[in-house]
Design a protein around this motif. Structure first.
Motif, PDB file in Angstrom:
ATOM      1  N   ALA A  41      44.242  58.393  93.446  1.00 43.42           N
ATOM      2  CA  ALA A  41      43.599  58.000  92.194  1.00 43.42           C
ATOM      3  C   ALA A  41      44.636  57.897  91.077  1.00 43.42           C
ATOM      4  N   PRO A  42      44.558  56.849  90.245  1.00 43.01           N
ATOM      5  CA  PRO A  42      45.496  56.733  89.112  1.00 43.01           C
ATOM      6  C   PRO A  42      45.470  57.951  88.198  1.00 43.01           C
ATOM      7  N   ALA A  43      44.301  58.584  88.072  1.00 40.80           N
ATOM      8  CA  ALA A  43      44.199  59.773  87.216  1.00 40.80           C
ATOM      9  C   ALA A  43      45.095  60.900  87.727  1.00 40.80           C
ATOM     10  N   THR A  44      45.204  61.042  89.042  1.00 39.30           N
ATOM     11  CA  THR A  44      46.069  62.068  89.615  1.00 39.30           C
ATOM     12  C   THR A  44      47.528  61.777  89.317  1.00 39.30           C
ATOM     13  N   LEU A  45      47.905  60.502  89.356  1.00 39.37           N
ATOM     14  CA  LEU A  45      49.291  60.130  89.050  1.00 39.37           C
ATOM     15  C   LEU A  45      49.628  60.458  87.592  1.00 39.37           C
ATOM     16  N   ALA A  46      48.657  60.270  86.704  1.00 36.03           N
ATOM     17  CA  ALA A  46      48.870  60.636  85.301  1.00 36.03           C
ATOM     18  C   ALA A  46      49.039  62.145  85.156  1.00 36.03           C
ATOM     19  N   ALA A  47      48.249  62.903  85.902  1.00 35.72           N
ATOM     20  CA  ALA A  47      48.372  64.363  85.868  1.00 35.72           C
ATOM     21  C   ALA A  47      49.726  64.812  86.424  1.00 35.72           C
ATOM     22  N   ALA A  48      50.193  64.133  87.476  1.00 35.76           N
ATOM     23  CA  ALA A  48      51.514  64.451  88.035  1.00 35.76           C
ATOM     24  C   ALA A  48      52.615  64.183  87.019  1.00 35.76           C
ATOM     25  N   ALA A  49      52.491  63.075  86.294  1.00 37.22           N
ATOM     26  CA  ALA A  49      53.479  62.761  85.258  1.00 37.22           C
ATOM     27  C   ALA A  49      53.469  63.806  84.155  1.00 37.22           C
ATOM     28  N   ALA A  50      52.275  64.276  83.786  1.00 31.52           N
ATOM     29  CA  ALA A  50      52.166  65.307  82.752  1.00 31.52           C
ATOM     30  C   ALA A  50      52.846  66.603  83.191  1.00 31.52           C
ATOM     31  N   ALA A  51      52.628  66.994  84.442  1.00 29.29           N
ATOM     32  CA  ALA A  51      53.227  68.226  84.955  1.00 29.29           C
ATOM     33  C   ALA A  51      54.745  68.108  85.042  1.00 29.29           C
ATOM     34  N   THR A  52      55.215  66.956  85.539  1.00 28.61           N
ATOM     35  CA  THR A  52      56.656  66.761  85.695  1.00 28.61           C
ATOM     36  C   THR A  52      57.377  66.805  84.352  1.00 28.61           C
TER      37      THR A  52
END
Length: 390
Positions: A41-52
């Motif tokens: 899901a694109p939302a998960t990729l955004a969350a991954a970017a936030a964490a990184t």
């Protein structure tokens, strides 16, 4: 019985020891991965970017399901910043039921002791993370739009009219957080996941390792009391997903019927966008509730938002006011949405929308004709030159 002063001193010591343990061990983040039909899901990729970008320590991801999950795991492993992918394949995880997944999240947190348990603030994330937090005995911080540091977060309140800065003064062993996907750009994470999904069979030296979740953790899911899966009604429109679309065309109760939403669908298709709706339109039965945009629906932040027949109630504005460009069509010059719109058209929608469709279609046809003419001219110019060179 101990004197009150002694009891308070012991409580302070315990609290201080708890803070020391949670802050002295290595910081890390465990991210819950949402996926559907083999795609992350694109939302998960955004969350991954936030964490990184904003959280300290390595980022590990948890992929849950049953059966063919290799392509999903490979896509997640290729996301920049992900150091390890945990793969949980079990019959109890075949369906996205909250009880077994939240139980697994809590078990993973207790075993691996990450400093943060993270998910996107989607319908599934909002369903899972508070349950996992309850099992872990801690308070979650939800719908975060800015991460100040590992203990301090900013989240909207009062339907987005104010922002609260929330801080863990005495951090728990695991901080449970959901982030609003539209507040963090997926960027390179999205490109890497897309590239990996197109070549999932090819190993990558840069990809993170994929490891199975310990069998003893999965065995504990068998006794979890869970809701019963009845079925799923999936309707594919061929349009982009509402939460990640670059163009969103939203309709309100002023469209008067489900049949009139066909106009908006035609406009959205011409512009390569998605169709959304206000809560009033959903409650009236014009469209299904998965198209609802607003505080109790989906939050969108497209490059272009077009609101048709939407008054602009505060609950709806909370879900779209971060859009880059807002266009509003309404026959009421006092409609609240016109106050936040970049462009407003005060006109009857049944006149304005057909005219807009005609203009967009004409512009696209003209652009296509120009492109064909330029291509033909370039071919004609290149033909004699190529012949002379030969």
């Amino acid at each position: 019985m101990l004197p009150a002063a002694v009891r308070q001193g012991r409580q302070r010591c315990k609290a201080g020891w708890h803070f020391l343990t949670s802050s002295s061990r290595q910081a890390s983040t465990l991210l819950f991965v949402e996926h559907n039909d083999g795609k992350v899901a694109p939302a998960t990729l955004a969350a991954a970017a936030a964490a990184t970008k904003h959280l300290p320590g390595p980022l590990e991801a948890l992929v849950c399901g049953f059966g063919a999950l290799a392509s999903v795991a490979a896509s997640v492993a290729a996301v920049p910043g992900v150091s390890k992918v945990w793969l949980a394949s079990d019959p109890s995880l075949e369906r996205p039921l909250a009880e077994p997944i939240s139980k697994l999240l809590s078990l993973m947190a207790e075993k691996h002791r990450p400093s943060h348990l993270l998910a996107a603030s989607t319908a599934q994330g909002r369903n899972l993370l508070p349950r996992a937090a309850a099992l872990l005995g801690c308070q979650p911080v939800t719908d975060v739009v800015k991460i100040m540091d590992e203990n301090t977060f900013v989240r909207p309140i009062y339907a987005g009219n104010a922002f609260a800065t929330v801080q863990y003064h005495n951090p728990p062993a695991v901080r449970v957080v959901t982030v609003r996907p539209t507040a963090f750009a997926a960027g390179a994470a999205s490109a890497s996941a897309a590239a990996s999904s197109s070549s999932a069979s090819l190993p990558s030296a840069a990809a993170a390792p994929v490891e199975p979740v310990a069998p003893e953790l999965l065995q504990q899911l068998a006794g979890v009391v869970s809701a019963r899966w009845e079925g799923q009604d999936v309707r594919s429109s061929g349009r982009p997903e509402l939460g990640s679309a670059k163009v969103v065309v939203c309709g309100g109760r002023a469209l008067k019927s489900a049949e009139n939403f066909v106009m908006l669908e035609e406009l959205a298709d011409l512009m390569g966008g998605a169709v959304g709706a206000s809560r009033a339109a959903v409650d009236a039965g014009f469209v299904p509730n998965d198209l609802q945009v607003g505080q109790t629906g989906k939050v969108v932040a497209p490059d272009l938002y077009i609101g048709v027949g939407i008054s602009g109630a505060i609950q709806h504005l909370a879900g779209m006011k971060d859009s880059r460009t807002i266009v509003a069509i309404n026959n009421d010059p006092e409609a609240p949405i016109l106050a936040v719109a970049d462009y407003g058209l005060v006109q009857d929608l049944f006149t304005a929308v057909p005219e807009l469709i005609a203009e967009v279609r004409a512009a696209k046809q003209q652009a296509a004709t120009t492109a064909d003419a330029d291509g033909g001219a370039a071919g004609a110019a290149g033909g004699p030159a190529g012949g002379a060179a030969a």
